[in-house]
Design an enzyme around this catalytic site. Sequence first.
Site, mmCIF file in Angstrom:
data_model
loop_
_atom_site.group_PDB
_atom_site.id
_atom_site.type_symbol
_atom_site.label_atom_id
_atom_site.label_comp_id
_atom_site.label_asym_id
_atom_site.label_seq_id
_atom_site.Cartn_x
_atom_site.Cartn_y
_atom_site.Cartn_z
ATOM 1 N N CYS A 271 -0.701 -67.198 79.572
ATOM 2 C CA CYS A 271 -1.367 -67.622 78.344
ATOM 3 C C CYS A 271 -1.832 -69.064 78.466
ATOM 4 O O CYS A 271 -1.471 -69.782 79.386
ATOM 5 C CB CYS A 271 -0.409 -67.497 77.170
ATOM 6 S SG CYS A 271 0.643 -66.038 77.214
ATOM 7 N N GLY B 104 5.665 -67.682 78.315
ATOM 8 C CA GLY B 104 6.896 -67.290 78.986
ATOM 9 C C GLY B 104 7.616 -66.190 78.240
ATOM 10 O O GLY B 104 7.043 -65.494 77.397
#
Length: 611
Positions: free
Chosen positions: A2, A101
């Site tokens: 991301c 994450g």
Amino acid sequence: MCGIVGYVGKDNAKDIVIDGLKKLEYRGYDSAGIAIIRNGKLEVKKHVGGIANLENLIGEDPMTSNIAIGHTRWATHGVPSDDNAHPHTSQDGKIAIVHNGIIENYVELKHQLEEKHGVIFRTETDSEVIAQLIGVIYKEKKDLLQSVFDAVDKMRGTYAIVAMSQDEPDRMVAVRKDAPLIVGLGKENNFVASDIPALLKYVKEIYLIENNETVLVKADEVKIFNEDRKEIKREVFHVTWDVDAAEKEGYEHFMLKEIYEQPKGLSETLNRRLTKDGKIRLEGISLTKEDIDNINKIYIVACGTAYHAGLVGKYIIEKLAKIPVEVDVASEFRYRDPLVDEKTLFIAISQSGETLDTLAALREAKKRGARVLSVVNVVGSSVARESDDVFYTWAGPEIAVASTKAYTTQLMCMYMLALYMGLETGTLTREYYDNFIKDLQEVPGKLKTFFRNVSQIEELSKSLYNREQVFFIGRGLDSAVSYEGSLKLKEISYINSFAIAAGELKHGTIALMEPGTLVIALACQDFLYEKMVSNIQEIKARGAYVLAIAKEGNDAIAKQSDTMIYIPECRDEIVPLISVVPLQLFAYYVARERGCNIDKPKNLAKSVTVE
């Protein structure tokens, strides 16, 4: 995977953050969002889909603020949706976070927050736990930095997190563990981001944030703290490439631009490291004859395209340096008790230098005593910083998700490393070495010549783009290249492609050969040419449609194939540097014909920072 962008300063933060998020679109994402503090209130806008959807949601609202955090999400926990998009907020709406994450103990933390604090969760994500946890702690601490410190102590997993509080509108707090994070240093403006391209337009000086470090970011101040909460100093990293290098420069897609940049990348990677007498200079890498003689085994460990570069590296190192090499997929390496010790050279290959599986394998190898040499494209990346030696590829920024120039420059590093070791230990004569270097130096020119006549590949794609199953076959180095060709086709065109060593056809795969089945056959090595012709005859006898790739002058194969692509004549050992290019172009043009999003293929990300 991301993208994270944060800003605090004197300018309108919304415009800067959204601009930065656009520069990170290549990383792959399925939703986007932004949080600001305006008139003492935290405001969040987020939407599933592209950044354009977010901009439409914001509309004409200037969202005037001097602080903002933004995010492009790639779903791990919870489907892509407006609710699951970042930023996430605490229950009282005063804390906002963005997160890259995975929080491994989020279920445990979620239950604690629900049962002890009455928190009601609004999303399916693990990331919301971070916002809620910081929010609960903040009610007592009334200090964002201390609240993040305490929250991180309770979390397990991988993360790059940026948090801000409605009650402290002059600061952001960021923390990193096994996910990339940088801080950009401006004048009365400071930034956080997950990758350099997001900030290139604004700053050239950055801090590279290390594992388990926390950063307090204000407009006029940046403080870095270690895991003991002690403030530490950090040397400024100066970015040497400019914003133009991360732009399309007239090409329809980044992937096509990067394919055409390969001659330059190969030339830079090779020629910058050659001394006047033609010897390879491994800058900053002390690898003596004694060091090489002490190596009894080499592991090459990587993922995806980098793994395919490792397959070629195995062949070349064993042939030129006479050292046994094993190639392993990084995600499997540490789960099989690998035989690694102080006599092992561990080579990690990664374009981004942030691939989490490769990092984990690297750390496992170091624990067992191996010397670690990394082949990386991104200066200052995690893999580079944690290695004993670093061999940079000098490919320049690679934006398209599908890797092209990173692959060929990784190959060049493999050739140079093998040649260097072979010359140092005497497994190569100086004459053989010099001729090999000369042949490598000719590759960029040969590719430039090849690029003058790619219209044939473009035309082929128009007649073959509608196939839903494609096979790639080859022998020796051609087999290694076929894996990369297959990966390129499947990842950007979504065609079910499959690569196999040609000699394995009879052991099962030939059962799938039917009239019209598209087979791309690489026959680019002279000593295996006749073997490949026999394999092509086998599949032609079953009605397959064969697109063959061979060196100029090998005309006999045309009689056995339906169509041909010829590559320039070259030494057998360096064929992969050239033969992969028509496969890259074929994948590109097929994907274009199919109307695919070439630079941002579905479900994929440029930098895979989760396991």
